[in-house]
Motif scaffolding. Structure first.
Motif, PDB file in Angstrom:
ATOM      1  N   TYR A  70       0.797  -1.228   0.000  1.00  0.00           N
ATOM      2  CA  TYR A  70       0.000   0.000   0.000  1.00  0.00           C
ATOM      3  C   TYR A  70       0.831   1.279   0.000  1.00  0.00           C
ATOM      4  CZ  TYR A  70      -3.560  -3.425   1.369  1.00  0.00           C
ATOM      5  OH  TYR A  70      -4.390  -4.516   1.426  1.00  0.00           O
ATOM      6  N   TYR A  71       2.091   1.174   0.446  1.00  0.00           N
ATOM      7  CA  TYR A  71       2.927   2.372   0.583  1.00  0.00           C
ATOM      8  C   TYR A  71       3.787   2.653  -0.642  1.00  0.00           C
ATOM      9  CZ  TYR A  71       5.764  -1.657   1.955  1.00  0.00           C
ATOM     10  OH  TYR A  71       6.346  -2.889   1.982  1.00  0.00           O
ATOM     11  N   CYS A  72       3.883   1.687  -1.552  1.00  0.00           N
ATOM     12  CA  CYS A  72       4.971   1.735  -2.536  1.00  0.00           C
ATOM     13  C   CYS A  72       4.526   2.275  -3.903  1.00  0.00           C
ATOM     14  CB  CYS A  72       5.540   0.336  -2.687  1.00  0.00           C
ATOM     15  SG  CYS A  72       6.924   0.258  -3.823  1.00  0.00           S
ATOM     16  N   GLY A  73       5.273   3.222  -4.422  1.00  0.00           N
ATOM     17  CA  GLY A  73       4.923   3.875  -5.681  1.00  0.00           C
ATOM     18  C   GLY A  73       4.998   2.983  -6.908  1.00  0.00           C
ATOM     19  N   PHE A 221      13.042  -8.085  17.044  1.00  0.00           N
ATOM     20  CA  PHE A 221      13.219  -9.038  15.941  1.00  0.00           C
ATOM     21  C   PHE A 221      14.638  -8.924  15.369  1.00  0.00           C
ATOM     22  CE2 PHE A 221      13.267  -9.590  11.277  1.00  0.00           C
ATOM     23  CZ  PHE A 221      13.136 -10.976  11.250  1.00  0.00           C
ATOM     24  N   ILE A 222      15.104  -7.698  15.184  1.00  0.00           N
ATOM     25  CA  ILE A 222      16.444  -7.488  14.636  1.00  0.00           C
ATOM     26  C   ILE A 222      17.507  -8.067  15.574  1.00  0.00           C
ATOM     27  CG2 ILE A 222      18.151  -5.700  14.056  1.00  0.00           C
ATOM     28  CD1 ILE A 222      15.725  -4.020  12.999  1.00  0.00           C
ATOM     29  N   ARG A 223      17.282  -7.930  16.859  1.00  0.00           N
ATOM     30  CA  ARG A 223      18.227  -8.500  17.834  1.00  0.00           C
ATOM     31  C   ARG A 223      18.307 -10.021  17.696  1.00  0.00           C
ATOM     32  NH1 ARG A 223      21.485 -10.342  19.663  1.00  0.00           N
ATOM     33  NH2 ARG A 223      22.701 -10.110  21.562  1.00  0.00           N
ATOM     34  N   ARG A 224      17.141 -10.649  17.484  1.00  0.00           N
ATOM     35  CA  ARG A 224      17.114 -12.113  17.323  1.00  0.00           C
ATOM     36  C   ARG A 224      17.768 -12.540  16.022  1.00  0.00           C
ATOM     37  NH1 ARG A 224      11.980 -11.664  19.282  1.00  0.00           N
ATOM     38  NH2 ARG A 224      10.974 -11.807  17.242  1.00  0.00           N
ATOM     39  N   LEU A 225      17.453 -11.819  14.952  1.00  0.00           N
ATOM     40  CA  LEU A 225      17.961 -12.187  13.628  1.00  0.00           C
ATOM     41  C   LEU A 225      19.471 -11.975  13.535  1.00  0.00           C
ATOM     42  CD1 LEU A 225      17.211 -12.999  10.629  1.00  0.00           C
ATOM     43  CD2 LEU A 225      17.056 -10.530  10.161  1.00  0.00           C
ATOM     44  N   GLU A 226      19.972 -10.964  14.206  1.00  0.00           N
ATOM     45  CA  GLU A 226      21.368 -10.549  14.083  1.00  0.00           C
ATOM     46  C   GLU A 226      21.805 -10.426  12.625  1.00  0.00           C
ATOM     47  OE1 GLU A 226      24.451 -11.581  16.955  1.00  0.00           O
ATOM     48  OE2 GLU A 226      23.089 -13.167  17.655  1.00  0.00           O
ATOM     49  N   PRO A 227      21.194  -9.510  11.901  1.00  0.00           N
ATOM     50  CA  PRO A 227      21.591  -9.313  10.506  1.00  0.00           C
ATOM     51  C   PRO A 227      22.923  -8.575  10.445  1.00  0.00           C
ATOM     52  CG  PRO A 227      20.010  -7.637  11.149  1.00  0.00           C
ATOM     53  CD  PRO A 227      20.179  -8.538  12.342  1.00  0.00           C
ATOM     54  N   HIS A 228      23.475  -8.474   9.247  1.00  0.00           N
ATOM     55  CA  HIS A 228      24.722  -7.718   9.067  1.00  0.00           C
ATOM     56  C   HIS A 228      24.429  -6.257   8.748  1.00  0.00           C
ATOM     57  CE1 HIS A 228      25.488 -11.963   8.115  1.00  0.00           C
ATOM     58  NE2 HIS A 228      26.610 -11.752   8.750  1.00  0.00           N
ATOM     59  N   MET A 229      23.235  -6.030   8.184  1.00  0.00           N
ATOM     60  CA  MET A 229      22.875  -4.673   7.768  1.00  0.00           C
ATOM     61  C   MET A 229      21.444  -4.383   8.191  1.00  0.00           C
ATOM     62  SD  MET A 229      24.232  -4.972   3.878  1.00  0.00           S
ATOM     63  CE  MET A 229      24.050  -6.748   3.750  1.00  0.00           C
ATOM     64  N   VAL A 230      21.165  -3.119   8.480  1.00  0.00           N
ATOM     65  CA  VAL A 230      19.777  -2.710   8.743  1.00  0.00           C
ATOM     66  C   VAL A 230      19.529  -1.361   8.079  1.00  0.00           C
ATOM     67  CG1 VAL A 230      18.051  -2.109  10.480  1.00  0.00           C
ATOM     68  CG2 VAL A 230      19.681  -3.935  10.962  1.00  0.00           C
ATOM     69  N   GLY A 231      18.622  -1.351   7.130  1.00  0.00           N
ATOM     70  CA  GLY A 231      18.279  -0.108   6.441  1.00  0.00           C
ATOM     71  C   GLY A 231      16.970   0.442   6.990  1.00  0.00           C
ATOM     72  N   ILE A 232      17.022   1.628   7.567  1.00  0.00           N
ATOM     73  CA  ILE A 232      15.766   2.260   7.973  1.00  0.00           C
ATOM     74  C   ILE A 232      15.704   3.680   7.409  1.00  0.00           C
ATOM     75  CG2 ILE A 232      15.522   0.895  10.087  1.00  0.00           C
ATOM     76  CD1 ILE A 232      16.283   3.402  11.659  1.00  0.00           C
ATOM     77  N   GLY A 233      14.513   4.052   7.015  1.00  0.00           N
ATOM     78  CA  GLY A 233      14.302   5.403   6.505  1.00  0.00           C
ATOM     79  C   GLY A 233      12.877   5.795   6.826  1.00  0.00           C
ATOM     80  N   PRO A 234      12.592   7.092   6.795  1.00  0.00           N
ATOM     81  CA  PRO A 234      11.223   7.525   7.083  1.00  0.00           C
ATOM     82  C   PRO A 234      10.264   7.054   6.001  1.00  0.00           C
ATOM     83  CG  PRO A 234      12.509   9.330   6.174  1.00  0.00           C
ATOM     84  CD  PRO A 234      13.467   8.200   6.407  1.00  0.00           C
ATOM     85  N   PHE A 235       9.052   6.712   6.394  1.00  0.00           N
ATOM     86  CA  PHE A 235       7.991   6.517   5.406  1.00  0.00           C
ATOM     87  C   PHE A 235       7.712   7.881   4.774  1.00  0.00           C
ATOM     88  CE2 PHE A 235       3.375   7.296   4.881  1.00  0.00           C
ATOM     89  CZ  PHE A 235       3.214   6.603   3.692  1.00  0.00           C
ATOM     90  N   VAL A 236       7.664   7.902   3.439  1.00  0.00           N
ATOM     91  CA  VAL A 236       7.356   9.128   2.709  1.00  0.00           C
ATOM     92  C   VAL A 236       6.177   8.809   1.796  1.00  0.00           C
ATOM     93  CG1 VAL A 236       8.258  10.905   1.141  1.00  0.00           C
ATOM     94  CG2 VAL A 236       9.837   9.701   2.664  1.00  0.00           C
ATOM     95  N   PRO A 237       5.044   9.503   1.950  1.00  0.00           N
ATOM     96  CA  PRO A 237       3.877   9.145   1.135  1.00  0.00           C
ATOM     97  C   PRO A 237       4.125   9.330  -0.362  1.00  0.00           C
ATOM     98  CG  PRO A 237       3.357  10.926   2.696  1.00  0.00           C
ATOM     99  CD  PRO A 237       4.797  10.599   2.885  1.00  0.00           C
ATOM    100  N   HIS A 238       3.542   8.429  -1.141  1.00  0.00           N
ATOM    101  CA  HIS A 238       3.600   8.554  -2.605  1.00  0.00           C
ATOM    102  C   HIS A 238       2.196   8.905  -3.083  1.00  0.00           C
ATOM    103  CE1 HIS A 238       3.588   7.423  -6.812  1.00  0.00           C
ATOM    104  NE2 HIS A 238       4.915   7.440  -6.794  1.00  0.00           N
ATOM    105  N   HIS A 239       2.096   9.888  -3.971  1.00  0.00           N
ATOM    106  CA  HIS A 239       0.785  10.438  -4.351  1.00  0.00           C
ATOM    107  C   HIS A 239      -0.142   9.442  -5.038  1.00  0.00           C
ATOM    108  CE1 HIS A 239       3.450  10.987  -7.793  1.00  0.00           C
ATOM    109  NE2 HIS A 239       2.367  10.913  -8.551  1.00  0.00           N
ATOM    110  N   ASP A 240       0.390   8.385  -5.668  1.00  0.00           N
ATOM    111  CA  ASP A 240      -0.468   7.425  -6.372  1.00  0.00           C
ATOM    112  C   ASP A 240      -0.682   6.126  -5.611  1.00  0.00           C
ATOM    113  OD1 ASP A 240      -1.258   8.729  -8.723  1.00  0.00           O
ATOM    114  OD2 ASP A 240       0.704   8.387  -9.638  1.00  0.00           O
ATOM    115  N   THR A 241      -0.665   6.190  -4.286  1.00  0.00           N
ATOM    116  CA  THR A 241      -0.864   4.975  -3.495  1.00  0.00           C
ATOM    117  C   THR A 241      -2.023   5.194  -2.515  1.00  0.00           C
ATOM    118  OG1 THR A 241       0.617   5.721  -1.734  1.00  0.00           O
ATOM    119  CG2 THR A 241       1.622   4.459  -3.519  1.00  0.00           C
ATOM    120  N   PRO A 242      -2.528   4.103  -1.916  1.00  0.00           N
ATOM    121  CA  PRO A 242      -3.595   4.253  -0.923  1.00  0.00           C
ATOM    122  C   PRO A 242      -3.156   5.102   0.277  1.00  0.00           C
ATOM    123  CG  PRO A 242      -3.384   1.961  -1.601  1.00  0.00           C
ATOM    124  CD  PRO A 242      -2.238   2.692  -2.223  1.00  0.00           C
TER     125      PRO A 242
END
Ligand code: 5AD
Ligand code: FES
Length: 348
Positions: A70-73, A221-242
């Motif tokens: 629902y969030y993705c352009g 969850f991230i602590r349990r998974l112990e990934p090598h990388m974690v990408g986080i960014g703000p949600f930014v609304p896209h005009h053509d999505t719900p």
């Protein structure tokens, strides 16, 4: 007695917090607490990575997607998205350009596009592997079978990025259509780790319906998974999505979470994301100063840049790869960091 600072100290010492503690820390944060956190985050960042910032050359090779998040352009229902695919030759040209500019990691990212069938993907990975033996190949192709992941790994891929988006199943259902599930998403991540990929996960900050409770679950969850990388960014609304009319995430909370991630898993590869740079002109610099150590500029041909629009106002869509590299290099130097020519592997 300053509770939030005590939680930060505890997190630093034990690498764990109870769910209620995570929630209290997130809800009671303020500017003083954030400064306290960032200082500690930079200490760990320097211990393992010095003042080095790693770069990844992002190649957005297809904006066709069979999913309908629902969030993705570039969701399949967006009739206004101008669809494109790069050819194998174009992808290899991006790598060539990137290599010359000093990139030693290539990230192949695309929507879930069936046209890039298993064999075709393996051929591309294999061709990059042969031409650039000193580079890391990162894939970001969404959910696939374990067998498919394994074969791509054998073809020469080193790393895989798949954000879990939200660890909470109910919240996951608020962001995705019924055919997608948090359980399936997480299973993919466990599979990737087991195969031997350097694995990256992550989530959007301030996605609709997200509260401190969901964020606590994400961190746990991230602590349990112990990934090598974690990408986080703000949600930014896209005009053509719900979610066009929903509120976006904030810089302030994104930075705070970057700091927490650096303290919880100090060796993490943590990008200061393009979305963060989109909602704040100095977002990427501020991300690095909160504990991030990676930037991911775009290597895609300029004529398709604008079309890979996951959210509105995405930055750098008009700039050549060389300009982005120079720009980022200058920005990092401006805050005392150095953009390096390096694969930028997880520190063992
Ligand atoms: N705002 C911010 N990030 C988004 N993504 C997708 N749509 C948006 C949006 N509107 C993120 C998702 C995905 C990654 C490739 O981009 O977290 O995993
Ligand atoms: Fe394609 Fe979300 S709609 S990844």
């Amino acid at each position: 007695m300053d509770k939030p600072k005590q939680f930060i100290d505890k997190l630093e010492e034990t690498s764990h917090l109870a769910k209620e503690e995570w929630i209290a820390l997130i809800e009671n944060r303020n500017e003083t607490v954030a400064e306290y956190l960032f200082e500690k985050a930079r200490k760990w960042q320097h211990k393992f990575y010095g003042n080095h910032v790693y770069t990844r050359g992002l190649i957005e090779f297809s904006n066709y997607c069979k999913n309908d998040c629902y969030y993705c352009g570039i969701r399949r229902s967006n009739q206004n998205a101008d669809r494109y695919r790069l050819t194998s030759e174009q992808i290899l040209e991006c790598c060539q350009l990137g290599y010359g500019l000093g990139f030693r990691t290539f990230v192949l990212q695309g929507g879930e596009d069936g046209w890039f069938a298993q064999e075709r993907l393996e051929e591309i990975v294999h061709a990059i592997r042969e031409r650039y033996p000193d580079c890391a190949i990162t894939l970001s192709l969404g959910e696939r079978s374990k067998e498919s992941y394994r074969r791509l790994f054998e073809a020469g891929a080193d790393r895989y990025l798949l954000r879990h988006e939200t660890a909470d199943e109910e919240h996951y259902r608020q962001l995705h259509p019924p055919e997608l599930s948090a359980v399936q998403r997480k299973q993919c991540l466990w599979d990737l780790k087991e195969i031997g990929y350097q694995t990256g996960t992550g989530f959007m900050v301030g996605s609709p319906g997200q509260t401190a409770v969901q964020l606590a679950e994400d961190l746990m969850f991230i602590r349990r998974l112990e990934p090598h990388m974690v990408g986080i960014g703000p949600f930014v609304p896209h005009h053509d999505t719900p979610f066009a009319a929903e509120k976006g995430g904030t810089v302030e909370l994104t930075l705070f979470l970057i700091g927490l991630l650096r303290i919880m898993l100090p060796k993490l590869l943590l990008p200061a994301t393009t979305a963060l740079g989109t909602i704040d002109a100095r977002g990427r610099e501020r991300g690095i100063l909160a504990g991030a150590n990676v930037v991911m500029p775009n290597l895609s041909p300029t004529d398709v840049r604008k079309k890979y629009e996951l959210y509105d106002n995405k930055i750098c869509t008009g700039d050549e790869a060389a300009e982005c590299r120079t720009c980022l290099s200058r920005r990092m130097e401006g805050i005392g960091y150095q953009l390096v020519v390096d694969r930028g592997d997880f520190c063992q």
